[in-house]
Design a protein around this motif. Structure first.
Motif, PDB file in Angstrom:
ATOM      1  N   VAL A 115     -59.231 -26.626  -0.390  1.00 31.00           N
ATOM      2  CA  VAL A 115     -58.190 -27.497   0.130  1.00 31.00           C
ATOM      3  C   VAL A 115     -57.169 -26.609   0.823  1.00 31.00           C
ATOM      4  O   VAL A 115     -56.874 -25.533   0.337  1.00 31.00           O
ATOM      5  CB  VAL A 115     -57.519 -28.232  -1.056  1.00 31.00           C
ATOM      6  CG1 VAL A 115     -56.254 -28.915  -0.624  1.00 31.00           C
ATOM      7  CG2 VAL A 115     -58.469 -29.232  -1.675  1.00 31.00           C
ATOM      8  N   ASN A 116     -56.679 -27.015   1.973  1.00 33.43           N
ATOM      9  CA  ASN A 116     -55.592 -26.264   2.599  1.00 33.43           C
ATOM     10  C   ASN A 116     -54.440 -27.191   2.931  1.00 33.43           C
ATOM     11  O   ASN A 116     -54.627 -28.396   3.059  1.00 33.43           O
ATOM     12  CB  ASN A 116     -56.071 -25.533   3.857  1.00 33.43           C
ATOM     13  CG  ASN A 116     -56.910 -24.314   3.513  1.00 33.43           C
ATOM     14  OD1 ASN A 116     -58.095 -24.258   3.786  1.00 33.43           O
ATOM     15  ND2 ASN A 116     -56.288 -23.349   2.866  1.00 33.43           N
ATOM     16  N   THR A 117     -53.260 -26.604   3.046  1.00 37.83           N
ATOM     17  CA  THR A 117     -52.053 -27.414   3.149  1.00 37.83           C
ATOM     18  C   THR A 117     -51.259 -27.075   4.411  1.00 37.83           C
ATOM     19  O   THR A 117     -51.151 -25.912   4.781  1.00 37.83           O
ATOM     20  CB  THR A 117     -51.152 -27.163   1.923  1.00 37.83           C
ATOM     21  OG1 THR A 117     -51.940 -27.298   0.745  1.00 37.83           O
ATOM     22  CG2 THR A 117     -50.002 -28.138   1.874  1.00 37.83           C
ATOM     23  N   PHE A 163     -47.518 -27.252   5.271  1.00 36.57           N
ATOM     24  CA  PHE A 163     -46.297 -27.461   4.501  1.00 36.57           C
ATOM     25  C   PHE A 163     -45.226 -28.145   5.335  1.00 36.57           C
ATOM     26  O   PHE A 163     -45.215 -28.071   6.556  1.00 36.57           O
ATOM     27  CB  PHE A 163     -45.780 -26.128   3.959  1.00 36.57           C
ATOM     28  CG  PHE A 163     -46.633 -25.582   2.854  1.00 36.57           C
ATOM     29  CD1 PHE A 163     -46.342 -25.859   1.525  1.00 36.57           C
ATOM     30  CD2 PHE A 163     -47.748 -24.816   3.128  1.00 36.57           C
ATOM     31  CE1 PHE A 163     -47.140 -25.385   0.512  1.00 36.57           C
ATOM     32  CE2 PHE A 163     -48.555 -24.322   2.122  1.00 36.57           C
ATOM     33  CZ  PHE A 163     -48.247 -24.608   0.807  1.00 36.57           C
ATOM     34  N   ALA A 186     -43.805 -23.210   6.693  1.00 40.21           N
ATOM     35  CA  ALA A 186     -44.021 -22.012   5.883  1.00 40.21           C
ATOM     36  C   ALA A 186     -44.915 -20.995   6.587  1.00 40.21           C
ATOM     37  O   ALA A 186     -45.822 -20.431   6.000  1.00 40.21           O
ATOM     38  CB  ALA A 186     -44.597 -22.375   4.509  1.00 40.21           C
ATOM     39  N   LEU A 187     -44.651 -20.756   7.883  1.00 39.22           N
ATOM     40  CA  LEU A 187     -45.381 -19.707   8.604  1.00 39.22           C
ATOM     41  C   LEU A 187     -44.874 -18.350   8.124  1.00 39.22           C
ATOM     42  O   LEU A 187     -43.760 -18.236   7.643  1.00 39.22           O
ATOM     43  CB  LEU A 187     -45.161 -19.850  10.107  1.00 39.22           C
ATOM     44  CG  LEU A 187     -45.610 -21.180  10.704  1.00 39.22           C
ATOM     45  CD1 LEU A 187     -45.329 -21.196  12.199  1.00 39.22           C
ATOM     46  CD2 LEU A 187     -47.085 -21.429  10.445  1.00 39.22           C
ATOM     47  N   PHE A 188     -45.711 -17.332   8.276  1.00 36.84           N
ATOM     48  CA  PHE A 188     -45.301 -15.997   7.838  1.00 36.84           C
ATOM     49  C   PHE A 188     -44.517 -15.309   8.955  1.00 36.84           C
ATOM     50  O   PHE A 188     -45.097 -14.944   9.976  1.00 36.84           O
ATOM     51  CB  PHE A 188     -46.532 -15.173   7.438  1.00 36.84           C
ATOM     52  CG  PHE A 188     -47.388 -15.868   6.413  1.00 36.84           C
ATOM     53  CD1 PHE A 188     -46.807 -16.440   5.281  1.00 36.84           C
ATOM     54  CD2 PHE A 188     -48.756 -15.963   6.572  1.00 36.84           C
ATOM     55  CE1 PHE A 188     -47.578 -17.094   4.332  1.00 36.84           C
ATOM     56  CE2 PHE A 188     -49.538 -16.623   5.618  1.00 36.84           C
ATOM     57  CZ  PHE A 188     -48.946 -17.182   4.507  1.00 36.84           C
ATOM     58  N   PRO A 189     -43.213 -15.115   8.774  1.00 36.53           N
ATOM     59  CA  PRO A 189     -42.377 -14.642   9.879  1.00 36.53           C
ATOM     60  C   PRO A 189     -42.704 -13.217  10.331  1.00 36.53           C
ATOM     61  O   PRO A 189     -42.403 -12.855  11.451  1.00 36.53           O
ATOM     62  CB  PRO A 189     -40.948 -14.686   9.305  1.00 36.53           C
ATOM     63  CG  PRO A 189     -41.046 -15.453   8.036  1.00 36.53           C
ATOM     64  CD  PRO A 189     -42.442 -15.335   7.548  1.00 36.53           C
ATOM     65  N   PHE A 203     -54.879 -15.297   8.816  1.00 33.43           N
ATOM     66  CA  PHE A 203     -54.507 -14.869   7.458  1.00 33.43           C
ATOM     67  C   PHE A 203     -55.562 -15.226   6.406  1.00 33.43           C
ATOM     68  O   PHE A 203     -56.057 -14.358   5.677  1.00 33.43           O
ATOM     69  CB  PHE A 203     -53.158 -15.491   7.072  1.00 33.43           C
ATOM     70  CG  PHE A 203     -52.568 -14.933   5.812  1.00 33.43           C
ATOM     71  CD1 PHE A 203     -51.742 -13.827   5.843  1.00 33.43           C
ATOM     72  CD2 PHE A 203     -52.852 -15.515   4.581  1.00 33.43           C
ATOM     73  CE1 PHE A 203     -51.205 -13.309   4.682  1.00 33.43           C
ATOM     74  CE2 PHE A 203     -52.319 -14.996   3.411  1.00 33.43           C
ATOM     75  CZ  PHE A 203     -51.486 -13.898   3.469  1.00 33.43           C
ATOM     76  N   GLY A 204     -55.940 -16.491   6.364  1.00 32.89           N
ATOM     77  CA  GLY A 204     -56.891 -16.949   5.343  1.00 32.89           C
ATOM     78  C   GLY A 204     -58.246 -16.269   5.464  1.00 32.89           C
ATOM     79  O   GLY A 204     -58.867 -15.899   4.466  1.00 32.89           O
ATOM     80  N   ILE A 252     -58.123 -12.740   4.171  1.00 32.90           N
ATOM     81  CA  ILE A 252     -58.175 -12.709   2.701  1.00 32.90           C
ATOM     82  C   ILE A 252     -59.619 -12.902   2.243  1.00 32.90           C
ATOM     83  O   ILE A 252     -60.092 -12.249   1.313  1.00 32.90           O
ATOM     84  CB  ILE A 252     -57.277 -13.832   2.105  1.00 32.90           C
ATOM     85  CG1 ILE A 252     -55.808 -13.609   2.460  1.00 32.90           C
ATOM     86  CG2 ILE A 252     -57.440 -13.915   0.583  1.00 32.90           C
ATOM     87  CD1 ILE A 252     -55.205 -12.351   1.909  1.00 32.90           C
ATOM     88  N   MET A 257     -44.816 -24.440  16.309  1.00 33.65           N
ATOM     89  CA  MET A 257     -44.937 -23.968  14.928  1.00 33.65           C
ATOM     90  C   MET A 257     -45.842 -24.904  14.144  1.00 33.65           C
ATOM     91  O   MET A 257     -46.655 -24.482  13.333  1.00 33.65           O
ATOM     92  CB  MET A 257     -43.564 -23.910  14.264  1.00 33.65           C
ATOM     93  CG  MET A 257     -42.735 -22.741  14.713  1.00 33.65           C
ATOM     94  SD  MET A 257     -41.446 -22.404  13.525  1.00 33.65           S
ATOM     95  CE  MET A 257     -40.058 -23.108  14.302  1.00 33.65           C
ATOM     96  N   ARG A 298     -53.667 -22.660  11.148  1.00 33.55           N
ATOM     97  CA  ARG A 298     -53.773 -21.702  10.044  1.00 33.55           C
ATOM     98  C   ARG A 298     -54.502 -22.329   8.852  1.00 33.55           C
ATOM     99  O   ARG A 298     -55.232 -21.654   8.134  1.00 33.55           O
ATOM    100  CB  ARG A 298     -52.363 -21.263   9.617  1.00 33.55           C
ATOM    101  CG  ARG A 298     -52.355 -20.222   8.529  1.00 33.55           C
ATOM    102  CD  ARG A 298     -50.956 -19.851   8.135  1.00 33.55           C
ATOM    103  NE  ARG A 298     -50.288 -20.938   7.429  1.00 33.55           N
ATOM    104  CZ  ARG A 298     -49.082 -20.821   6.864  1.00 33.55           C
ATOM    105  NH1 ARG A 298     -48.423 -19.688   6.964  1.00 33.55           N
ATOM    106  NH2 ARG A 298     -48.533 -21.835   6.243  1.00 33.55           N
ATOM    107  N   ALA A 299     -54.293 -23.628   8.648  1.00 34.36           N
ATOM    108  CA  ALA A 299     -54.955 -24.295   7.533  1.00 34.36           C
ATOM    109  C   ALA A 299     -56.404 -24.629   7.887  1.00 34.36           C
ATOM    110  O   ALA A 299     -57.321 -24.383   7.109  1.00 34.36           O
ATOM    111  CB  ALA A 299     -54.194 -25.570   7.165  1.00 34.36           C
ATOM    112  N   ASN A 329     -59.815 -22.233   7.994  1.00 29.91           N
ATOM    113  CA  ASN A 329     -60.580 -21.941   6.778  1.00 29.91           C
ATOM    114  C   ASN A 329     -61.664 -22.983   6.499  1.00 29.91           C
ATOM    115  O   ASN A 329     -62.351 -22.898   5.502  1.00 29.91           O
ATOM    116  CB  ASN A 329     -59.640 -21.880   5.571  1.00 29.91           C
ATOM    117  CG  ASN A 329     -58.511 -20.900   5.799  1.00 29.91           C
ATOM    118  OD1 ASN A 329     -58.740 -19.700   5.829  1.00 29.91           O
ATOM    119  ND2 ASN A 329     -57.305 -21.405   5.999  1.00 29.91           N
TER     120      ASN A 329
END
Lengths: 382, 280
Positions: free
Chosen positions: A79-81, A83, A87-90, A100-101, A104, A141, A148-149, A152
């Motif tokens: 599951v991805n969210t 927000f 909640a982006l990574f500044p 990012f995902g 990881i 944004m 970003r979600a 994945n």
């Protein structure tokens, strides 16, 4: 429709002894667009966070594909969210945020760049790869957060009031875009909003919530046309809600008159709530009307007029494209399918009365808009 | 009025910096008398760098400052993250407890630490417990609040959902901290570390109570020097120390200014979250 994907069984959630979710039962099917709709503090965000794994229900079971996932941490869920505030990574640029995902998950670089590329394409962010996220506009944004979600390839995308911070026009565009993306990818979207129009436009299924309880689950048409109780009728669209008594099957009595309706299965002379949508009411000359009343107020709304009519002390809202002068004595006609009957509930008598409506009130709220907006944003964070 | 304000500012600056300027001038003079500037010379500095006693002590001080500030930074950052997650009441109690050492007279901290070490030493049946370890523990103790106080505001400024977003994308909580939270609070960590370094490098009062003959720091030794007439090379040493600390402070200010400039480009959601915080 398709098979069941997520099921919440008897889920309750309490914070410091305060019940935020009260025995929720909810079934979410594969590849549907489901919206959790309700006012602030109704438990919609909490429900979403339980599905995302950020909160464990105090009691009850969460099933994903038939497997209990209560204790599965968020990083192990499919599951991805998206927000509420993105909640982006500044400290990362657009590309690295989206990647990012996959980084990881240790995806090999060639496949990673291909998948990020696909996402940039789909969200229209090509050319923005190296931009810092804090140099982007709200809409951009938003797209990064979605990309970003989705990169994945989750089975479910959770969206927590994703359009709340955007202006009206952008919000409409993004609504269409989100719907398009959902249909293109064919995955489940669970969407949280307090905006009823947004919920009706985008969803396959709408879940109306209030005070930690599910009030109604249904298609947008269902919840609009066949509201379960006075809360749903009032929260979704405008409603005149009148006390009535079921005289017999297909016959309801209010204002001392009997009307034909399309509902049955009530007890003999059972008290009920009668819902009449303002746009369903036909205005006719007084002598041809089922009911007659005096126009006390009229407001131009663009597409139609909001007309307040006094029927024996009870004020109705009627929406019509025709102008009616204040003081005019008019009649109205109600067809059987304009009348919707609801069982009495705890919400009876709380909504659907336009006695307090006045143009003056409208003006006051207009001048307060800026302040209200901010307060609203503040409140809607749970 | 404006002229008066200006004059006042200048006066204050003179009061603040004239001692340092005199010291600097004295370090460049060839005589021992501060009152008389004989002739310009760098001999004092030359002598300082040939000094076999002072230089190892300077090294001692630097080793202590680096290790204590690094450890304090690691422990303090972890503590700040923990405090940040606490609920309101618990957090304010912990913050008060953290802040007390800041206002506590240094001499009291020094004496109480000395007593503690002596007690532990007795329990371990060693005669001479004072040394590098006691100095290190003492320095970490007084550095911790500075690190916590410079990291906490960074954590508060951070979007509360950032680490959740990282976990949502597959990070374990530890990975989320190192990949997302730490880069965000880095300016706070660095300024905490620099502050600790300067506090530790020039600490005299607390060190005086917990040092042992095996490990003497520069400020402690300098105190012994002041009992005799001061040698000009000490002026040179002081001047250098002052310059080092000044440079560290300037570095800190530059970092902070850069950080503020980055924050200026605030996006609308940030304003809202700030309002929310102010309201609650």
């Amino acid at each position: 429709m398709s098979k069941e994907l997520i099921r919440l069984e008897d889920c309750s959630m309490a914070f410091d002894g305060e019940l935020v979710l009260d025995s929720i039962d909810l079934c979410i099917k594969d590849s549907e667009f489901l919206t959790l709709l309700g006012p602030s503090g109704c438990g919609k965000t909490t429900t979403l966070r339980i599905i995302g794994g950020f909160q464990k229900p105090s009691s009850g079971t969460v099933l994903f594909d038939g497997v209990r996932i209560n204790d599965v941490p968020p990083y192990k869920r499919q599951v991805n969210t998206v927000f509420q505030r993105y909640a982006l990574f500044p400290h990362l640029d657009v590309y690295d945020n989206i990647a990012f995902g996959l980084r990881i998950a240790k995806l090999p670089e060639p496949e990673l760049s291909m998948r990020v590329g696909e996402m940039l394409e789909m969200t229209g962010l090509k050319g923005f790869e190296e931009r810092k996220v804090d140099s982007l506009s709200g809409g951009q944004m938003q797209r990064v957060a979605i990309a970003r979600a989705l990169v994945n390839r989750p089975k479910v995308l959770l969206l927590d009031e994703p359009l709340g911070a955007l202006d009206l026009r952008l919000r409409k565009d993004m609504q269409n875009e989100l719907k398009r993306i959902q249909q293109q990818l064919g995955i489940t979207f669970i969407y949280v909003t307090h905006d009823q129009e947004e919920a009706l436009t985008m969803s396959d299924t709408v879940v109306v919530m209030d005070k930690g309880k599910i009030q109604q689950i249904g298609t947008p048409e269902d919840v609009y046309n066949e509201p379960e109780n006075a809360f749903v009728a009032d929260f979704i669209g405008e409603s005149n809600i009148i006390d009535g008594i079921m005289a017999a099957d297909y016959q309801v009595e209010f204002f001392g008159k009997k009307f034909v309706c399309e509902d049955k299965g009530f007890g003999p002379r059972e008290p009920v709530d009668v819902v009449i949508r303002p746009e369903d009411i036909d205005i006719v000359p007084a002598d041809a009307g089922h009911l007659c009343g005096t126009v006390t107020n009229i407001t131009f709304k663009g597409v139609h007029y909001d007309i307040i009519v006094d029927f024996k002390g009870f004020k109705w809202l009627i929406q019509s494209t025709d102008y009616q002068p204040i003081g005019e004595y008019i009649g109205i006609r109600l067809n059987p399918n304009d009348i919707h009957i609801m069982k009495k509930s705890v919400y009876s008598g709380m909504f659907g009365d336009y006695s307090s409506y006045s143009a003056e009130y409208d003006e006051i709220s207009d001048s307060d808009i800026e302040y209200e907006d901010i307060e609203e944003e503040t409140l809607y964070e749970e | 009025m404006r002229a008066f304000t200006r004059a006042f500012t200048v006066l204050i600056l003179i009061f603040l910096y004239i001692p340092m300027i005199i010291l600097g001038i004295a370090s460049l003079s060839s005589g021992t008398d501060v009152a008389v500037f004989k002739e310009f010379t760098l001999n004092n500095y030359g002598e300082l760098f040939r000094d076999a006693v002072l230089l190892p002590l300077l090294l001692n001080s630097v080793i202590l400052a680096v290790s204590s500030s690094l450890l304090a930074t690691v422990i303090g950052t972890a503590a700040a993250v923990g405090i940040h997650r606490m609920s309101g009441r618990l957090r304010s109690i912990t913050m008060t407890l953290t802040n007390i050492p800041l206002t506590n007279p240094e001499i009291v901290t020094g004496v109480s630490l000395a007593l503690l070490f002596a007690f532990v030493g007795r329990a371990m049946k060693t005669n001479n417990v004072m040394g590098f370890l006691t100095l290190l523990i003492a320095h970490i103790t007084f550095n911790l609040p500075y690190v916590i106080l410079s990291v906490l505001p960074k954590l508060r400024q951070m979007d509360i959902h950032l680490s959740e977003a990282a976990m949502d994308l597959g990070c374990t909580p530890i990975q989320a901290f190192f990949k997302v939270v730490m880069p965000e609070i880095m300016p706070g960590i660095i300024s905490g570390a620099l502050m600790s370094f300067t506090m530790s490098l020039d600490d005299f009062v607390i060190s005086y109570f917990v040092y042992g003959a095996k490990y003497i720091t520069l400020p402690v030794e300098i105190y012994n020097y002041t009992k005799r007439p001061l040698q000009p090379k000490i002026y040179a040493l002081f001047t250098l120390l002052f310059i080092v600390i000044l440079l560290v402070m300037i570095l800190m200010n530059i970092l902070q200014a850069r950080d503020i400039k980055n924050r200026r480009r605030i996006r609308p959601p940030d304003i809202i979250s700030k309002l929310r915080r102010a309201g609650s």
